[in-house]
Scaffold this motif. Structure first.
Motif, mmCIF file in Angstrom:
data_model
loop_
_atom_site.group_PDB
_atom_site.id
_atom_site.type_symbol
_atom_site.label_atom_id
_atom_site.label_comp_id
_atom_site.label_asym_id
_atom_site.label_seq_id
_atom_site.Cartn_x
_atom_site.Cartn_y
_atom_site.Cartn_z
ATOM 1 N N ALA A 22 0.832 -1.356 -0.191
ATOM 2 C CA ALA A 22 0.141 -0.243 0.203
ATOM 3 C C ALA A 22 0.572 1.441 -0.012
ATOM 4 O O ALA A 22 0.533 2.939 -0.648
ATOM 5 N N ARG A 23 2.161 0.994 0.823
ATOM 6 C CA ARG A 23 2.579 2.353 0.156
ATOM 7 C C ARG A 23 3.218 2.195 -0.590
ATOM 8 O O ARG A 23 3.555 3.171 -0.649
ATOM 9 N N ASP A 24 3.852 1.247 -1.098
ATOM 10 C CA ASP A 24 4.818 1.320 -2.669
ATOM 11 C C ASP A 24 3.108 2.105 -3.581
ATOM 12 O O ASP A 24 3.857 2.639 -4.547
ATOM 13 N N SER A 25 1.917 1.960 -3.780
ATOM 14 C CA SER A 25 0.379 2.165 -4.233
ATOM 15 C C SER A 25 0.768 4.334 -3.711
ATOM 16 O O SER A 25 0.520 4.438 -5.267
ATOM 17 N N VAL A 26 0.535 4.478 -2.811
ATOM 18 C CA VAL A 26 0.897 6.154 -2.734
ATOM 19 C C VAL A 26 2.389 7.306 -3.180
ATOM 20 O O VAL A 26 1.943 7.244 -3.601
#
Length: 842
Positions: free
Chosen positions: A669-673
């Protein structure tokens, strides 16, 4: 004569009947032989794997003719067809070798008649209009440096819709760098339609096809061949073409004007350099004839005969010319200046066409081409602006300019296509196109189909900016198509556009939460697409089937019809996989294949709508989706669409990982942000980018909470709510963003509860409950899911606080919620059981 004997000797072997009926070639079962070509046999076949009902034509190399030169020519045909994609050229669907090593190619099955037989029953005007479609297909091939070299009526079939199809590029060759086709030792040709240079065995160019095209038109208009010999042999025809002129067509068909005499005389000249310079020039004169405009062949004919006279009488003519020259200079200069001006205008027009259509279409299919496309877009805009100032009353030119603005808009910022991330520029280009389409349609009803297509395409773009306007545009498109169909019949409208219109209308209804209406729209889209594929077998019909089945799958999931959703997504995948066989590196098709995995993942598991509650299977599909879009982004780092899809794939992976590996879910999810932050930092911000960043933040917080990192989850929840406020009222009113806002409130409440801030947690949950109740008012299953989630979390909160009656009240409301859907439904049945179990446990 030696060549004739040689051909006579090999012909029986070429045409030998191969008893293949009932045997298979790849995924196809052979049914019956439908013809013999210059190199082999053609068979009717159908798919036998059950994935898609599809009849095709399969071409095999003739038995006993597997000599290297023949095999090479056959494989060349396969490669040539694979590079061609035009409505007037037969589509290559597949290719391979049989178990015995025999090469074959699979083409769309054209159920039609030879063009000369078809034209026997239609008017002269209709014949010429049909001929222009043939010209368009051949011009397309010539622009890709491919000549046909065997144009004849039997190689041009007309299907049931009146669409001509060019067949059999079997003896075509790629032009070498000099622009000439390589001469072969074995000249396979049809003498009556062959050009003089073919008959003599001298080098051939696109002018070769122009001659044959002229011979075909002569036959269509007169019922006779332009030249006939007693034997019909190569040598006798070659000798005759140098001495005998054609009979003017108007003498053979009184309904023809003398203009056609000049047009065909120019196309059929024995000197290649004296023919039309291109197929487009040939077509322009035919179009001028139809529109009662002057044809260039008339003036060209004068100069042609003048040049011949000068060659014979050059000495006396030169003396006279010296006297006349002084008197003619002024007039010549004036005419020359006008001619130069016209020539410059035509050059600009042709250059714009190359930049906008040929280059853009070609580059769009190449990986890593976005940066180059940015340059071509800038140049194309300059050309278009110049052209638009000079278009005047030329409706065809205005139509061409309008279509070009659409192409440019797509490259500038169409979110679901490889683009440069400039949405506002795209909207501006589409607006320019719209003003032109409306103008030409108001002046001539023949341009109404173009206007309908424009409404449809514009709706797809505006969908990401103004959903209600997008739906109005979709309805306008279908209404315009229906008006044309009512006035001129079904064949008057483009099938692909009409089918896409229904799919696009369904997209709008889906985004507006009208899920049942969307289901009806998509069903209509699917019925039309499958009927078209069954009737025609063309590749564009297969693409429409894939488009429809994708939509049917998403709508079925939203309505809780999960088995139907899986069935539709399987059909979608089968169709897209077949399309990718032809263009495996086409970014648009690659994206469509990635979306198959994305939608399959959502059918298995998603938290905002009906699903099969199989996060394990969902994770497998989500990872495949991520792998595909990561490769697309790697191939072209400048493609905003690929980067956007990568961000979405990452937060879908995070959702599926959350139950089994919360730490991995946080990382994904952090990579997505970060993906969305990078897009915003590079100036490619849009509603899609900002709203998906909001979703990714919520995914980060949910994973943190699952990993017992409540403090971090609380901070992330605040960041998500700040992102929600930054979206603006226009975007916040969209139901899908409202749904994520509800989940952000629930996330913040759960984080507060972990720190024993129970009052704040309860307040946040009640706010989420109120927002979810508003969404659930339309009684669609998809929009009831958030309220069901809030009631479950709130009831569990009360249960942990030992407020049993309030907990039971939540679970009773949850049970009542699912009772409102009486029809049998896999998803609803499961939710009823969950509600019943929760109430019993409380």
């Amino acid at each position: 004569m030696a060549e004739n004997k040689f051909l006579e000797q090999i012909q029986p072997a070429i045409l030998a009947h191969i008893e293949f009926a009932g045997q298979v070639a790849g995924a196809y079962t052979l049914l019956s032989k439908i013809g013999d070509g210059g190199m082999g046999s053609v068979w009717l076949a159908e798919r036998h794997d059950g994935e898609i009902e599809l009849k095709v034509a399969i071409k095999f190399l003739g038995a006993g003719n597997l000599r290297p030169v023949w095999l090479e020519r056959f494989l060349t045909e396969r490669q040539l067809l694979a590079s061609l994609n035009h409505p007037s050229i037969v589509h290559l669907l597949d290719a391979g070798r049989t178990s015995s090593g025999k090469p074959y190619l699979v083409m769309e099955y054209v159920q039609g008649v030879a063009i000369d037989a078809y034209c026997a029953g239609i008017s002269v005007r209709s014949r010429l209009e049909l001929f222009l479609q043939v010209c368009a297909g051949l011009s397309y091939a010539h622009r890709r440096l491919i000549i046909h070299r065997d144009l004849k009526p039997s190689n041009i079939l007309v299907d049931a819709t009146g669409q001509p199809k060019l067949l059999d590029f079997g003896i075509a060759k790629l032009l070498d760098e000099s622009g000439e086709a390589t001469q072969t030792a074995e000249r396979l040709l049809t003498p009556y339609y062959a050009s003089p240079e073919q008959l003599r065995g001298t080098p051939q160019t696109t002018a070769t096809d122009i001659y044959s095209l002229g011979a075909v038109l002569y036959k269509l208009l007169t019922g006779r061949l332009p030249h006939e010999s007693a034997t019909g042999g190569v040598d006798s025809m070659a000798a005759m073409l140098g001495t005998k002129s054609i009979t003017p067509p108007s003498r053979l068909n009184p309904s023809l004007t003398s203009d056609i005499d000049y047009i065909l005389a120019k196309a059929l000249r024995s000197e290649a350099e004296e023919r039309y310079s291109s197929v487009d020039a040939f077509a322009d004169d035919v179009r001028a004839l139809l529109e009662s405009r002057p044809v260039q062949a008339r003036s060209g004919n004068v100069w042609y005969h003048a040049r011949k006279f000068l060659r014979r009488r050059w000495i006396p003519v030169s003396a006279v010319a010296l006297v006349v020259a002084g008197l003619s200079t002024s007039l010549y200069i004036a005419n020359r200046e006008r001619a130069i001006e016209r020539q410059r205008f035509q050059q600009v027009r042709e250059l714009a066409h190359v930049f906008v259509f040929d280059l853009q279409d070609g580059l769009a299919k190449l990986e890593g081409s976005t940066k180059i496309r940015e340059f071509t877009v800038r140049r194309a805009i300059q050309y278009l602006d110049n052209l638009s100032k000079s278009a005047g009353g030329d409706l065809d030119l205005q139509r061409e300019i309008a279509a070009a603005y659409l192409k440019i808009g797509d490259a500038q910022g169409f979110p679901t296509k490889p683009n440069l991330g400039r949405m506002q520029d795209a909207l501006a280009s589409y607006a320019k196109a719209g003003s032109l389409y409306r103008k030409i349609a108001s002046e001539n009803a023949a341009y109404l189909p173009d206007l309908a297509q424009y409404y449809l395409q514009y709706a797809k773009l505006v969908r990401f900016d103004d959903l209600k306007q997008a739906r109005i545009l979709s309805e306008s498109s279908i209404r315009t198509f229906d008006e044309i169909r009512a006035a001129h019949g079904q064949d008057a409208i483009p099938q692909e556009g009409y089918i896409t219109g229904w799919c696009t209308l369904g997209d709008m209804d889906e985004d507006l939460d009208h899920y049942r209406a969307a289901w009806t729209d998509f069903q209509r889209c699917g019925e039309l697409a499958h009927a078209w594929l069954k009737a025609s077998g063309v590749r564009t019909a297969l693409s429409s089937v894939a488009q429809a089945e994708e939509r049917i799958a998403t709508a079925a999931r939203e309505l809780g019809m999960l088995p139907e959703a899986l069935q539709a997504i399987d059909k979608d995948q089968a169709a897209v996989d077949q399309l990718l066989l032809l263009e495996p590196r086409n970014p648009t098709l690659q994206r469509r294949r990635a979306l198959v995995d994305h939608y399959r993942s959502e059918i298995y598991f998603v938290d905002y709508g009906p699903n099969l509650d199989r996060p394990d299977l969902a994770l497998e599909s989500a990872k495949r989706y991520l792998a595909r879009v990561q490769q697309m982004a790697l191939n072209d780092p400048n493609d905003t669409s690929a980067q956007l899809s990568r961000g979405i794939a990452l937060y879908q992976v995070s959702l599926c990982e959350r139950e089994s590996d919360a730490q991995a879910a946080i990382s994904s999810a952090r990579d997505s942000v970060r993906v969305f932050d990078d897009l915003i930092a590079s100036g490619k911000s849009s509603y899609l980018v900002e709203s998906r960043r909001f979703r990714a933040l919520v995914r980060v917080g949910q994973a943190q909470l699952k990993a017992n990192r409540a403090r971090e989850a609380a901070i992330t929840a605040e960041a998500a709510l700040a992102a929600w406020r930054a979206l603006g009222e226009k975007y916040r009113s969209k139901s899908h963003e409202q749904l994520v806002f509800i989940y952000a409130l629930v996330l913040s409440a759960q984080a507060n509860a972990e720190f024993h801030h129970f009052q704040s947690a309860e307040t946040l949950l009640h706010q989420a409950q109120q927002e979810a109740q508003l969404m659930a008012q339309d009684r669609e299953i998809e929009n009831v899911v958030p309220l069901a989630g809030v009631e479950t979390v709130l009831g569990t909160f009360y249960l942990h606080r030992q407020r049993i009656e309030e907990a039971r009240a939540c679970f009773r409301r949850l049970a009542d919620l699912w009772k409102k859907f009486p029809a049998p439904n896999v998803y609803v049945d499961r939710q009823r059981k969950i509600a019943k179990d929760l109430l019993a446990a409380a």
